[in-house]
Enzyme design. Sequence first.
Site, PDB file in Angstrom:
ATOM      1  N   PRO A   2     -17.681  -8.075 -27.641  1.00 32.49           N
ATOM      2  CA  PRO A   2     -16.527  -8.452 -26.865  1.00 32.49           C
ATOM      3  C   PRO A   2     -16.643 -10.097 -28.342  1.00 32.49           C
ATOM      4  CG  PRO A   2     -17.978  -7.874 -25.448  1.00 32.49           C
ATOM      5  CD  PRO A   2     -18.469  -7.823 -26.624  1.00 32.49           C
ATOM      6  N   GLU A   3     -14.957 -10.077 -28.940  1.00 35.30           N
ATOM      7  CA  GLU A   3     -14.836 -11.701 -30.019  1.00 35.30           C
ATOM      8  C   GLU A   3     -13.987 -12.768 -28.297  1.00 35.30           C
ATOM      9  OE1 GLU A   3     -13.573 -10.181 -33.410  1.00 35.30           O
ATOM     10  OE2 GLU A   3     -14.885  -8.320 -33.284  1.00 35.30           O
ATOM     11  N   LYS A  60     -18.244 -17.332 -28.184  1.00 36.70           N
ATOM     12  CA  LYS A  60     -18.433 -15.867 -27.359  1.00 36.70           C
ATOM     13  C   LYS A  60     -18.829 -16.115 -25.591  1.00 36.70           C
ATOM     14  CE  LYS A  60     -18.165 -13.504 -31.440  1.00 36.70           C
ATOM     15  NZ  LYS A  60     -19.055 -12.130 -32.247  1.00 36.70           N
ATOM     16  N   ARG A 263     -22.021  -5.386 -41.959  1.00 39.30           N
ATOM     17  CA  ARG A 263     -21.505  -4.453 -41.127  1.00 39.30           C
ATOM     18  C   ARG A 263     -20.299  -3.791 -41.409  1.00 39.30           C
ATOM     19  NH1 ARG A 263     -21.510  -8.801 -37.345  1.00 39.30           N
ATOM     20  NH2 ARG A 263     -20.345  -7.338 -35.986  1.00 39.30           N
TER      21      ARG A 263
END
Length: 273
Positions: A2-3, A60, A263
């Site tokens: 989750p961002e 976050k 990434r």
Amino acid sequence: MPELPEVQLAADSLGVQIVGARIVRVERLDWTRMVETPSPDEFITLLAGRQVHGWGRRAKWILLFLDGGWTLALHLRMSGSLTVQPADAPPDKHTHLVLRLDDGRQVFFRDPRKFGRARLLDADGRAALDAAHGDEPLSNAFTVERLAELLRGRKRAIKPLLLDQAVIAGIGNIYADEALWRARIHPLRPASDLSADEVAALHDGIRAALRQALTNGGSTLRDYRNSYGTRGTNQDHFNAYDREGQPCPRCGATIIKTVVAQRGTHYCPECQR
């Protein structure tokens, strides 16, 4: 993971349900490595009897503001979720932290992959958490001029810079890709090479991507739910992220997936220069 949008939505949906409630006790903590500070025993002792006065988010981290100047900071990491459950709801094997409230309800921190983290912070700890993270991209202080200042003189590629939580807080892989697509910027461009117009476009792209996600309830790729258990729908509106091999919504070229700073990275080879 989750961002910023997902964490904000999780914080809001949890906070509105439990503000004013008192944490009677920590009823379950079967994965003590979840607690980063203080020790698990101190965590359990210090939380007991604390009232929830408010909530927030930093980067976050979900923040619950407690009496006595304490802050309970919770990080969902890859698979964590927070829900409010009835008094008699049994926790499953993936629920590693349970807080019992004074009205009988329970707060479940469920985390199948055991990457989630909890910290109970005093004023100094909260200041240290703030200092470890960079600018909040939806704050009034995050102007085009401020972004230009953050990028100035940095030769790193723009995407890993956006992912650096010490520079800009809360952006992860999804919204870095989406912001760069909106700004028409290649993820490997050196940050210091961006023109003034490109910096302005990136500023707009960051904020637009994050605000769209908030409007759509966040992005649910696998695990994410808010604290009511509701999935997000923003994944249905991605322009670049997770769209490898599909046409670019802007020009029709095929979206490419590559690796940047270890990434997975999605971009349009025609639009993004």
